[in-house]
Design a protein around this motif. Structure first.
Motif, PDB file in Angstrom:
ATOM      1  N   GLY A 199      54.761  22.738  21.827  1.00  0.00           N
ATOM      2  CA  GLY A 199      54.105  24.022  21.727  1.00  0.00           C
ATOM      3  C   GLY A 199      54.530  24.830  20.715  1.00  0.00           C
ATOM      4  N   LEU A 200      55.488  24.378  19.835  1.00  0.00           N
ATOM      5  CA  LEU A 200      56.006  25.339  19.146  1.00  0.00           C
ATOM      6  C   LEU A 200      55.583  25.212  17.755  1.00  0.00           C
ATOM      7  CD1 LEU A 200      59.895  24.895  20.200  1.00  0.00           C
ATOM      8  CD2 LEU A 200      58.413  26.658  20.591  1.00  0.00           C
ATOM      9  N   THR A 201      55.834  26.327  16.773  1.00  0.00           N
ATOM     10  CA  THR A 201      55.214  26.299  15.418  1.00  0.00           C
ATOM     11  C   THR A 201      56.276  26.506  14.444  1.00  0.00           C
ATOM     12  OG1 THR A 201      54.796  28.492  15.423  1.00  0.00           O
ATOM     13  CG2 THR A 201      53.235  27.355  16.389  1.00  0.00           C
ATOM     14  N   TYR A 202      55.802  26.374  13.186  1.00  0.00           N
ATOM     15  CA  TYR A 202      56.741  26.681  12.065  1.00  0.00           C
ATOM     16  C   TYR A 202      57.155  28.145  12.264  1.00  0.00           C
ATOM     17  CZ  TYR A 202      55.569  22.400   9.513  1.00  0.00           C
ATOM     18  OH  TYR A 202      55.490  21.220   9.093  1.00  0.00           O
ATOM     19  N   ALA A 203      56.238  28.980  12.610  1.00  0.00           N
ATOM     20  CA  ALA A 203      56.669  30.460  12.775  1.00  0.00           C
ATOM     21  C   ALA A 203      57.934  30.592  13.749  1.00  0.00           C
ATOM     22  CB  ALA A 203      55.411  31.104  13.334  1.00  0.00           C
ATOM     23  N   ASP A 204      57.945  29.739  14.753  1.00  0.00           N
ATOM     24  CA  ASP A 204      58.937  29.967  15.874  1.00  0.00           C
ATOM     25  C   ASP A 204      60.388  29.229  15.089  1.00  0.00           C
ATOM     26  OD1 ASP A 204      57.453  30.600  18.021  1.00  0.00           O
ATOM     27  OD2 ASP A 204      56.573  28.769  18.134  1.00  0.00           O
ATOM     28  N   VAL A 205      60.082  28.277  14.306  1.00  0.00           N
ATOM     29  CA  VAL A 205      61.348  27.747  13.653  1.00  0.00           C
ATOM     30  C   VAL A 205      61.723  28.800  12.646  1.00  0.00           C
ATOM     31  CG1 VAL A 205      61.907  26.070  11.956  1.00  0.00           C
ATOM     32  CG2 VAL A 205      60.519  25.433  13.726  1.00  0.00           C
ATOM     33  N   ALA A 206      60.882  29.523  11.907  1.00  0.00           N
ATOM     34  CA  ALA A 206      61.318  30.490  10.930  1.00  0.00           C
ATOM     35  C   ALA A 206      61.926  31.697  11.343  1.00  0.00           C
ATOM     36  CB  ALA A 206      60.074  31.135  10.124  1.00  0.00           C
ATOM     37  N   GLN A 207      61.475  31.804  12.678  1.00  0.00           N
ATOM     38  CA  GLN A 207      62.314  33.119  13.512  1.00  0.00           C
ATOM     39  C   GLN A 207      63.796  32.451  13.924  1.00  0.00           C
ATOM     40  OE1 GLN A 207      60.267  34.476  16.889  1.00  0.00           O
ATOM     41  NE2 GLN A 207      61.527  36.385  17.056  1.00  0.00           N
ATOM     42  N   HIS A 208      63.768  31.335  14.436  1.00  0.00           N
ATOM     43  CA  HIS A 208      64.957  30.827  14.974  1.00  0.00           C
ATOM     44  C   HIS A 208      66.302  30.722  13.900  1.00  0.00           C
ATOM     45  CE1 HIS A 208      67.377  28.948  18.151  1.00  0.00           C
ATOM     46  NE2 HIS A 208      67.530  27.897  17.075  1.00  0.00           N
ATOM     47  N   ILE A 209      65.715  30.352  12.719  1.00  0.00           N
ATOM     48  CA  ILE A 209      66.674  30.015  11.623  1.00  0.00           C
ATOM     49  C   ILE A 209      66.799  31.031  10.430  1.00  0.00           C
ATOM     50  CG2 ILE A 209      66.528  27.378  11.978  1.00  0.00           C
ATOM     51  CD1 ILE A 209      64.968  27.246   9.339  1.00  0.00           C
ATOM     52  N   ASP A 210      66.068  32.199  10.679  1.00  0.00           N
ATOM     53  CA  ASP A 210      66.071  33.608  10.016  1.00  0.00           C
ATOM     54  C   ASP A 210      65.441  33.095   8.484  1.00  0.00           C
ATOM     55  OD1 ASP A 210      66.414  35.891   9.830  1.00  0.00           O
ATOM     56  OD2 ASP A 210      68.500  35.860   8.988  1.00  0.00           O
ATOM     57  N   LEU A 211      64.340  32.309   8.497  1.00  0.00           N
ATOM     58  CA  LEU A 211      63.717  32.148   7.095  1.00  0.00           C
ATOM     59  C   LEU A 211      62.255  32.625   7.341  1.00  0.00           C
ATOM     60  CD1 LEU A 211      65.021  28.558   6.057  1.00  0.00           C
ATOM     61  CD2 LEU A 211      65.454  30.843   4.874  1.00  0.00           C
ATOM     62  N   SER A 212      61.695  32.729   6.116  1.00  0.00           N
ATOM     63  CA  SER A 212      60.188  33.059   6.320  1.00  0.00           C
ATOM     64  C   SER A 212      59.430  31.808   6.545  1.00  0.00           C
ATOM     65  CB  SER A 212      59.630  33.460   4.871  1.00  0.00           C
ATOM     66  OG  SER A 212      59.682  32.439   3.887  1.00  0.00           O
ATOM     67  N   GLU A 213      58.155  31.938   7.093  1.00  0.00           N
ATOM     68  CA  GLU A 213      57.389  30.899   7.690  1.00  0.00           C
ATOM     69  C   GLU A 213      57.097  29.938   6.346  1.00  0.00           C
ATOM     70  OE1 GLU A 213      53.305  29.604   9.757  1.00  0.00           O
ATOM     71  OE2 GLU A 213      54.227  31.678   9.846  1.00  0.00           O
ATOM     72  N   ALA A 214      56.857  30.317   5.238  1.00  0.00           N
ATOM     73  CA  ALA A 214      56.630  29.909   3.851  1.00  0.00           C
ATOM     74  C   ALA A 214      57.798  28.924   3.568  1.00  0.00           C
ATOM     75  CB  ALA A 214      56.022  30.913   2.897  1.00  0.00           C
ATOM     76  N   SER A 215      58.918  29.482   3.645  1.00  0.00           N
ATOM     77  CA  SER A 215      60.099  28.884   3.329  1.00  0.00           C
ATOM     78  C   SER A 215      60.100  27.727   4.335  1.00  0.00           C
ATOM     79  CB  SER A 215      61.362  29.615   3.443  1.00  0.00           C
ATOM     80  OG  SER A 215      61.336  30.593   2.504  1.00  0.00           O
ATOM     81  N   VAL A 216      59.891  27.606   5.538  1.00  0.00           N
ATOM     82  CA  VAL A 216      60.121  26.584   6.428  1.00  0.00           C
ATOM     83  C   VAL A 216      59.142  25.448   6.267  1.00  0.00           C
ATOM     84  CG1 VAL A 216      59.811  25.908   8.771  1.00  0.00           C
ATOM     85  CG2 VAL A 216      60.994  27.996   8.385  1.00  0.00           C
ATOM     86  N   LYS A 217      57.902  25.846   6.069  1.00  0.00           N
ATOM     87  CA  LYS A 217      56.902  25.024   5.434  1.00  0.00           C
ATOM     88  C   LYS A 217      57.252  24.103   4.051  1.00  0.00           C
ATOM     89  CE  LYS A 217      52.947  27.121   7.461  1.00  0.00           C
ATOM     90  NZ  LYS A 217      51.687  27.960   7.010  1.00  0.00           N
ATOM     91  N   ARG A 218      57.896  24.862   3.317  1.00  0.00           N
ATOM     92  CA  ARG A 218      58.263  24.285   2.124  1.00  0.00           C
ATOM     93  C   ARG A 218      59.612  23.245   2.383  1.00  0.00           C
ATOM     94  NH1 ARG A 218      58.763  28.474  -0.484  1.00  0.00           N
ATOM     95  NH2 ARG A 218      61.053  28.934  -0.526  1.00  0.00           N
ATOM     96  N   LEU A 219      60.408  23.644   3.114  1.00  0.00           N
ATOM     97  CA  LEU A 219      61.579  22.831   3.659  1.00  0.00           C
ATOM     98  C   LEU A 219      61.263  21.500   4.200  1.00  0.00           C
ATOM     99  CD1 LEU A 219      64.026  25.332   5.414  1.00  0.00           C
ATOM    100  CD2 LEU A 219      64.301  23.920   3.291  1.00  0.00           C
ATOM    101  N   PHE A 220      60.201  21.432   5.144  1.00  0.00           N
ATOM    102  CA  PHE A 220      59.432  20.368   5.525  1.00  0.00           C
ATOM    103  C   PHE A 220      58.643  19.360   4.689  1.00  0.00           C
ATOM    104  CE2 PHE A 220      60.677  22.274   9.551  1.00  0.00           C
ATOM    105  CZ  PHE A 220      60.664  21.330  10.376  1.00  0.00           C
ATOM    106  N   SER A 221      57.902  20.088   3.903  1.00  0.00           N
ATOM    107  CA  SER A 221      56.962  19.254   2.922  1.00  0.00           C
ATOM    108  C   SER A 221      57.850  18.780   2.030  1.00  0.00           C
ATOM    109  CB  SER A 221      55.817  20.389   2.105  1.00  0.00           C
ATOM    110  OG  SER A 221      56.710  21.275   1.344  1.00  0.00           O
ATOM    111  N   GLU A 222      58.830  19.599   1.456  1.00  0.00           N
ATOM    112  CA  GLU A 222      59.846  18.882   0.298  1.00  0.00           C
ATOM    113  C   GLU A 222      60.741  17.901   0.770  1.00  0.00           C
ATOM    114  OE1 GLU A 222      61.508  22.097  -1.751  1.00  0.00           O
ATOM    115  OE2 GLU A 222      59.771  22.634  -2.847  1.00  0.00           O
ATOM    116  N   GLY A 223      60.911  17.904   2.279  1.00  0.00           N
ATOM    117  CA  GLY A 223      61.959  16.959   2.952  1.00  0.00           C
ATOM    118  C   GLY A 223      63.371  17.221   2.543  1.00  0.00           C
ATOM    119  N   ASN A 224      63.836  18.464   2.326  1.00  0.00           N
ATOM    120  CA  ASN A 224      65.074  19.031   1.722  1.00  0.00           C
ATOM    121  C   ASN A 224      65.650  19.805   2.574  1.00  0.00           C
ATOM    122  OD1 ASN A 224      67.249  19.394   0.253  1.00  0.00           O
ATOM    123  ND2 ASN A 224      66.234  20.710  -1.180  1.00  0.00           N
TER     124      ASN A 224
END
Length: 244
Positions: free
Chosen positions: A19-44
């Motif tokens: 039940g976790l979201t990209y927002a939870d990941v962003a907060q945990h790794i200290d990035l913006s949610e948009a940056s996390v989405k880009r990491l996942f979409s680009e596979g980088n």
């Protein structure tokens, strides 16, 4: 599928189960949610970041690699014809649902009127479908993916929907373990979409609780059905009175 993409797919599924979201990941790794989405979409994504996300998931990177490898070999759904076979044989369907819910061989024999011979035949059928691996001494190993589901509007879903209508709602929902909530009102499509997201989160929570209780004794668990539904709909009382 490349190893990197397989790992990211595994991360996405583990986030969904918890039940976790990209927002939870962003907060945990200290990035913006948009940056996390880009990491996942680009596979980088770096190994270091993957390890940090694994901390959020309470697993190790080694665990994630094993999960990714399993996901690539496990099935996520049956074919239409395979589901039809199950619906045509209610005893096979019962056994299928039991093993997916974590029942062992002795649990099924003790709780249901299924002979050992009949049960072995059904388990062998499920073994051929790659839903389980029937091991020595009739041990059952599930082979399905964590995100296994019946086909949308397929034979099994239709079967259970029919029984839900006939059986599930024959209750006053006044026991401590029961609850029925109904609410209606006017909502925009945007609000409808937001609620659908929340509904999926609830289903994910149910799946996570079920997984976490795999080692709880069968005597302390009970068959539980959660029905979550919403539609844009007008009751006939109002439709009949509506102006053209």
């Amino acid at each position: 599928m490349s190893e990197e993409l397989a790992l990211l797919q595994a991360v996405k599924k583990q986030l969904k189960v918890r039940g976790l979201t990209y927002a939870d990941v962003a907060q945990h790794i200290d990035l913006s949610e948009a940056s996390v989405k880009r990491l996942f979409s680009e596979g980088n994504i770096s190994v270091r970041r993957l390890e940090t996300i694994c901390q959020l998931l309470s697993i190790t990177l080694t665990d994630l690699v094993m999960i990714a490898q399993l996901e690539q070999t496990q099935i996520t759904h049956l074919t239409f014809e395979q589901e039809q076979q199950m619906v045509a044989n209610e005893s096979l369907l019962l056994v299928s649902v039991c093993v997916i819910d974590g029942y062992g061989f002795d649990d099924i024999v003790a709780q249901y009127r299924v002979s050992e011979t009949e049960l072995i035949q059904h388990l062998a059928h499920l073994d051929r479908l790659k839903i389980i691996e029937l091991q020595p001494q009739n041990r059952i190993k599930l082979l399905i993916s964590q995100n296994f589901s019946w086909l949308a509007n397929g034979p099994i879903q239709q079967y259970f929907q029919g029984h839900i209508k006939e059986e599930f709602f024959k209750s006053q929902f006044n026991e401590n373990t029961e609850k029925l909530l109904v609410i209606n009102g006017l909502l925009s499509d945007a609000s409808n979409n937001e609620l659908q997201h929340e509904m999926q989160q609830l289903i994910n929570k149910f799946a996570a609780l079920k997984k976490n209780e795999q080692k709880v004794s069968m005597d302390n668990k009970h068959g539980t059905t959660l029905v979550v539904a919403m539609r844009q709909w007008t009751a006939s009382l109002f439709a009949q009175k509506a102006r053209d």
